[in-house]
Scaffold this motif. Structure first.
Motif, mmCIF file in Angstrom:
data_model
loop_
_atom_site.group_PDB
_atom_site.id
_atom_site.type_symbol
_atom_site.label_atom_id
_atom_site.label_comp_id
_atom_site.label_asym_id
_atom_site.label_seq_id
_atom_site.Cartn_x
_atom_site.Cartn_y
_atom_site.Cartn_z
ATOM 1 N N THR A 60 -13.319 -2.564 11.851
ATOM 2 C CA THR A 60 -13.925 -3.516 10.925
ATOM 3 C C THR A 60 -14.046 -2.840 9.563
ATOM 4 O OG1 THR A 60 -16.179 -2.830 11.472
ATOM 5 C CG2 THR A 60 -15.238 -4.651 12.758
ATOM 6 N N GLU A 61 -14.357 -3.629 8.584
ATOM 7 C CA GLU A 61 -14.577 -3.109 7.235
ATOM 8 C C GLU A 61 -13.440 -2.209 6.774
ATOM 9 O OE1 GLU A 61 -18.541 -1.459 6.809
ATOM 10 O OE2 GLU A 61 -19.241 -2.775 8.412
ATOM 11 N N VAL A 62 -12.196 -2.602 7.055
ATOM 12 C CA VAL A 62 -11.044 -1.859 6.557
ATOM 13 C C VAL A 62 -10.954 -2.152 5.064
ATOM 14 C CG1 VAL A 62 -8.554 -1.529 6.704
ATOM 15 C CG2 VAL A 62 -9.876 -1.983 8.786
ATOM 16 N N THR A 63 -11.173 -1.113 4.255
ATOM 17 C CA THR A 63 -11.295 -1.296 2.813
ATOM 18 C C THR A 63 -10.317 -0.396 2.082
ATOM 19 O OG1 THR A 63 -13.640 -1.770 3.101
ATOM 20 C CG2 THR A 63 -12.914 -1.239 0.871
ATOM 21 N N LEU A 64 -9.540 -1.003 1.197
ATOM 22 C CA LEU A 64 -8.651 -0.249 0.313
ATOM 23 C C LEU A 64 -9.435 0.099 -0.940
ATOM 24 C CD1 LEU A 64 -5.740 0.740 -0.270
ATOM 25 C CD2 LEU A 64 -5.409 -1.448 -1.464
ATOM 26 N N HIS A 65 -9.480 1.396 -1.246
ATOM 27 C CA HIS A 65 -10.201 1.886 -2.416
ATOM 28 C C HIS A 65 -9.208 2.264 -3.507
ATOM 29 C CE1 HIS A 65 -14.031 2.278 -0.217
ATOM 30 N NE2 HIS A 65 -13.229 2.524 0.814
ATOM 31 N N ARG A 66 -9.388 1.689 -4.675
ATOM 32 C CA ARG A 66 -8.579 2.036 -5.833
ATOM 33 C C ARG A 66 -9.260 3.158 -6.586
ATOM 34 N NH1 ARG A 66 -6.931 -3.826 -8.393
ATOM 35 N NH2 ARG A 66 -5.517 -4.417 -6.711
ATOM 36 N N LEU A 67 -8.489 4.146 -6.961
ATOM 37 C CA LEU A 67 -9.024 5.287 -7.695
ATOM 38 C C LEU A 67 -8.755 5.123 -9.184
ATOM 39 C CD1 LEU A 67 -7.800 7.882 -5.129
ATOM 40 C CD2 LEU A 67 -10.181 7.514 -5.744
ATOM 41 N N PRO A 68 -9.614 5.685 -10.008
ATOM 42 C CA PRO A 68 -9.387 5.606 -11.458
ATOM 43 C C PRO A 68 -8.057 6.245 -11.825
ATOM 44 C CG PRO A 68 -11.495 6.663 -10.957
ATOM 45 C CD PRO A 68 -10.791 6.441 -9.671
ATOM 46 N N ARG A 69 -7.448 5.721 -12.840
ATOM 47 C CA ARG A 69 -6.161 6.286 -13.288
ATOM 48 C C ARG A 69 -6.345 7.611 -13.965
ATOM 49 N NH1 ARG A 69 -2.432 1.342 -15.216
ATOM 50 N NH2 ARG A 69 -3.409 -0.209 -13.951
#
Length: 164
Positions: free
Chosen positions: A155-164
């Motif tokens: 559950t709660e499979v989350t894609l995290h975007r990192l700052p450029r």
């Protein structure tokens, strides 16, 4: 159980170190997955020393030192699910069927290589997850995944975007 998934760190070629937001996730993860292309042994040493449990493989850019320490395919039984980790799964077209045939006894397959996030489910029920790369983007953002494992379900499979 909290999971942290990453791949294709390519250190120090693509970045000098892992991004701080990713490093900040390590103490919260019960299991860390790395789907290959480390490039340096220092990153493996870091994750081994800071992770409660590391499930990892080597990738096509990893040399003899990493290949001596890591398998090509790794398996882990966690919370009622059977996980596998591999670096490369081939082209996107037909990936679900190809991976379901290659890994018929898995519930979840973590993979890398493309640096492009992926989350799909094969008709057999096999869940395929690619966290992308935290250091070398092929799309607009560098990324990693987190997930929660409870009652034999992700559950709660989350894609995290990192700052450029």
């Amino acid at each position: 159980m909290r999971l942290l998934l990453m791949s294709d760190t390519h250190l120090p070629r693509r970045a000098k170190r892992l991004p701080e937001p990713l490093l900040a996730e390590l103490p919260h993860a019960d299991v860390v997955f790395h789907a290959g292309d480390w490039v340096d042994t220092a990153t493996l040493d870091l994750l081994e020393s800071r992770s409660r449990r590391l499930v990892a493989v080597y990738g096509n850019n990893d040399g003899p030192e990493l290949r001596a320490r890591l398998p090509e395919v790794a398996h882990a039984d966690l919370g009622g699910l059977r996980f596998g980790v591999v670096h490369e799964t081939g082209p996107a077209a037909g990936r679900e069927a190809r991976c379901a045939a290659r890994f018929p006894d898995l519930d979840v397959l973590v993979f890398g290589h493309s640096h492009i996030p992926w989350d799909s489910t094969a008709p057999t029920g096999l869940r395929l997850l690619n966290p992308g790369s935290p250091t070398d983007r092929r799309r607009p953002h560098c990324t990693y995944l987190t997930a929660t494992l409870a009652d034999a379900a992700l559950t709660e499979v989350t894609l995290h975007r990192l700052p450029r």
